[in-house]
Design a protein around this motif. Structure first.
Motif, PDB file in Angstrom:
ATOM      1  N   LYS A   1       1.405   4.958   0.255  1.00  0.00           N
ATOM      2  CA  LYS A   1       0.805   6.213   0.679  1.00  0.00           C
ATOM      3  C   LYS A   1       1.859   7.310   0.563  1.00  0.00           C
ATOM      4  O   LYS A   1       2.924   7.220   1.178  1.00  0.00           O
ATOM      5  CB  LYS A   1       0.289   6.111   2.117  1.00  0.00           C
ATOM      6  N   ILE A   2       1.540   8.319  -0.211  1.00  0.00           N
ATOM      7  CA  ILE A   2       2.497   9.395  -0.471  1.00  0.00           C
ATOM      8  C   ILE A   2       3.025   9.982   0.825  1.00  0.00           C
ATOM      9  O   ILE A   2       4.234  10.169   1.003  1.00  0.00           O
ATOM     10  CB  ILE A   2       1.850  10.492  -1.334  1.00  0.00           C
TER      11      ILE A   2
ATOM     12  N   ALA B   1       7.541   7.506  -3.419  1.00  0.00           N
ATOM     13  CA  ALA B   1       6.399   6.690  -3.838  1.00  0.00           C
ATOM     14  C   ALA B   1       6.615   6.111  -5.230  1.00  0.00           C
ATOM     15  O   ALA B   1       6.303   4.942  -5.491  1.00  0.00           O
ATOM     16  CB  ALA B   1       5.121   7.526  -3.801  1.00  0.00           C
TER      17      ALA B   1
ATOM     18  N   PHE C   1       0.432   0.977 -10.922  1.00  0.00           N
ATOM     19  CA  PHE C   1      -0.639   0.765  -9.945  1.00  0.00           C
ATOM     20  C   PHE C   1      -1.754  -0.055 -10.587  1.00  0.00           C
ATOM     21  O   PHE C   1      -2.604   0.465 -11.306  1.00  0.00           O
ATOM     22  CB  PHE C   1      -1.147   2.108  -9.431  1.00  0.00           C
TER      23      PHE C   1
ATOM     24  N   LEU D   1      -0.755  10.118  -8.857  1.00  0.00           N
ATOM     25  CA  LEU D   1       0.142   8.978  -8.657  1.00  0.00           C
ATOM     26  C   LEU D   1      -0.508   7.681  -9.123  1.00  0.00           C
ATOM     27  O   LEU D   1       0.115   6.867  -9.818  1.00  0.00           O
ATOM     28  CB  LEU D   1       0.520   8.869  -7.179  1.00  0.00           C
ATOM     29  N   ALA D   2      -1.758   7.478  -8.744  1.00  0.00           N
ATOM     30  CA  ALA D   2      -2.455   6.218  -9.060  1.00  0.00           C
ATOM     31  C   ALA D   2      -2.685   6.039 -10.549  1.00  0.00           C
ATOM     32  O   ALA D   2      -2.988   4.921 -10.996  1.00  0.00           O
ATOM     33  CB  ALA D   2      -3.788   6.170  -8.317  1.00  0.00           C
TER      34      ALA D   2
ATOM     35  N   TRP E   1      -0.465  -0.369  -4.957  1.00  0.00           N
ATOM     36  CA  TRP E   1      -1.704   0.399  -5.058  1.00  0.00           C
ATOM     37  C   TRP E   1      -1.621   1.605  -4.129  1.00  0.00           C
ATOM     38  O   TRP E   1      -0.817   1.647  -3.204  1.00  0.00           O
ATOM     39  CB  TRP E   1      -2.922  -0.472  -4.751  1.00  0.00           C
ATOM     40  N   CYS E   2      -2.429   2.619  -4.417  1.00  0.00           N
ATOM     41  CA  CYS E   2      -2.340   3.900  -3.721  1.00  0.00           C
ATOM     42  C   CYS E   2      -3.336   3.960  -2.567  1.00  0.00           C
ATOM     43  O   CYS E   2      -4.549   3.910  -2.784  1.00  0.00           O
ATOM     44  CB  CYS E   2      -2.591   5.038  -4.705  1.00  0.00           C
TER      45      CYS E   2
ATOM     46  N   ASN F   1       0.873  -1.171   0.000  1.00  0.00           N
ATOM     47  CA  ASN F   1       0.000   0.000   0.000  1.00  0.00           C
ATOM     48  C   ASN F   1       0.911   1.222   0.000  1.00  0.00           C
ATOM     49  O   ASN F   1       1.600   1.505   0.972  1.00  0.00           O
ATOM     50  CB  ASN F   1      -0.888  -0.022   1.245  1.00  0.00           C
TER      51      ASN F   1
ATOM     52  N   ALA G   1       6.825   2.155  -6.270  1.00  0.00           N
ATOM     53  CA  ALA G   1       5.959   1.607  -7.319  1.00  0.00           C
ATOM     54  C   ALA G   1       6.784   0.919  -8.402  1.00  0.00           C
ATOM     55  O   ALA G   1       6.424  -0.164  -8.885  1.00  0.00           O
ATOM     56  CB  ALA G   1       5.108   2.718  -7.922  1.00  0.00           C
TER      57      ALA G   1
ATOM     58  N   GLY H   1      -7.068   1.956  -5.825  1.00  0.00           N
ATOM     59  CA  GLY H   1      -6.612   2.562  -4.582  1.00  0.00           C
ATOM     60  C   GLY H   1      -7.749   3.062  -3.713  1.00  0.00           C
ATOM     61  O   GLY H   1      -8.917   3.089  -4.117  1.00  0.00           O
TER      62      GLY H   1
ATOM     63  N   ASN I   1      -2.918  12.062  -4.903  1.00  0.00           N
ATOM     64  CA  ASN I   1      -3.107  10.609  -4.958  1.00  0.00           C
ATOM     65  C   ASN I   1      -3.558  10.148  -6.341  1.00  0.00           C
ATOM     66  O   ASN I   1      -3.079   9.144  -6.873  1.00  0.00           O
ATOM     67  CB  ASN I   1      -4.153  10.179  -3.931  1.00  0.00           C
TER      68      ASN I   1
END
Length: 361
Positions: free
Chosen positions: A263-264, A273, A311, A305-306, A288-289, A261, A277, A315, A302
């Motif tokens: 998380k930024i 991050a 990813f 990023l996702a 996954w975010c 998982n 990934a 998320g 988020n």
């Protein structure tokens, strides 16, 4: 890019309904919005995701704010920043305090994506458009209520649901939700509520076709998670353990988990991050975010990023109205058929609504 001015806004946002995990019950979310102004007059926004009490990590809203003011921002004074990844390297001399670092670093990413004339999604190399997302559901008073709430989110379009669990609120909850929604992508999150003595119960979770079991054991443990993963067919996902790509590598080498998982805020920002990934993608781990009860600024980061191809699992990036009656941004994020659309505006692509947020810019 030189930083000309920094402003920190403190907010207290009531939750629509209390959210219960194995840690306790949360009624409000304390957060800070960080605005950085560059020498070109561009504004970048970051969101401090630390909670009011140190129950998720050792950071709190107050302690992280002090770290930002007294240690991180002075390091940037007069510094000509060439690229946003430079911030991650610069902050390495400060131990821990990942959420404080992330609040500053993400604001810098916002400015650089605006300098490039791109939305943050494109600047990070993500795919613009719709991305699949999921929702996290707290521990409920009984299974009947839990099934009802899951049904509401399924009807709202969410195709992946995460259930918070703890001893006494686990097997029966999972059983009833799975019976009611046999085809739903379902996972559970224990927030470190179990230990080795709970192995018989944890083995029972294998029969419910779960996508993964998140953080069953301690927040610094890798050995016991590896011991558990050998006995389960369901993938274990690590959350609180992972603060850097080095932690992800340790989890992989020890076979402590098959998913991470990301998380930024927990890993210190977007640069770390992205490294995590990439590592997961190259080594066959699910990335996954995750979410931290973000308001609109954090949610926008988020989503950007996702949108990266690494990813591969939906998320915890729910709609703007998931936790709060009113978000702090003008254009709320909405769910459509289990997906959320990436912002197309410059940078993070959202603007703060001064009336709703109480922030005077």
């Amino acid at each position: 890019m030189l930083i000309k001015q920094v402003t920190i806004y403190h907010l207290e946002m009531p939750l629509k309904t209390p959210f219960k995990t194995s840690y306790g019950i949360m009624h409000t979310k304390s957060l800070c919005i960080l605005k950085i102004v560059s020498d070109d007059g561009l504004e970048g926004y970051g969101e401090l995701e630390a909670f009011s009490a140190p129950w998720y990590t050792e950071e709190t809203t107050n302690t992280a704010s002090l770290i930002i003011k007294n240690h991180l921002l002075p390091m940037l004074k007069g510094l000509d920043i060439k690229e946003p990844s430079q911030i991650n390297q610069l902050f390495q001399v400060v131990r821990g305090n990942e959420m404080a670092k992330s609040a500053v670093e993400t604001a810098v990413w916002d400015i650089f994506s605006k300098l490039s004339g791109q939305c943050l999604t494109a600047y990070l190399g993500g795919n613009q458009g719709d991305i699949p997302v999921g929702v996290s559901i707290g521990i409920q008073k009984d299974t009947t209520e839990l099934v009802r709430i899951v049904g509401e989110y399924v009807r709202a379009g969410y195709t992946r649901v995460k259930l918070k669990i703890k001893p006494g609120s686990d097997i029966e909850s999972v059983r009833q939700v799975r019976n009611e929604f046999p085809d739903l992508t379902l996972m559970v999150d224990a927030n470190s509520a179990y230990n080795r003595t709970d192995i018989s119960m944890l083995k029972k979770l294998d029969q419910y076709n779960l996508a993964m079991i998140e953080q069953p054991f301690g927040v610094t443990d890798f050995v016991d998670h590896a011991w558990l993963q050998k006995q389960l067919s369901t993938p274990i996902c690590l959350d609180e353990n992972i603060r850097s790509v080095s932690d992800a590598r340790q989890a992989f080498e020890l076979q402590s988990a098959r998913a991470i998982n990301v998380k930024i805020a927990r890993v210190g920002g977007l640069d770390e991050a992205l490294k995590i990934a990439t590592f997961c993608h190259e080594n066959g781990m699910i990335a996954w975010c995750g979410g931290m009860f973000e308001a609109g600024i954090g949610r926008a980061h988020n989503i950007a990023l996702a949108a990266r191809t690494e990813f591969t699992f939906p998320g915890d990036i729910s709609a703007s109205n998931r936790y709060f009656e009113k978000d702090i941004i003008k254009n709320d994020f909405k769910i459509n058929n289990g997906k959320i659309t990436t912002p197309i505006g410059s940078g993070i692509g959202v603007d703060i609504d001064q009336k709703k947020s109480g922030i005077l810019l």
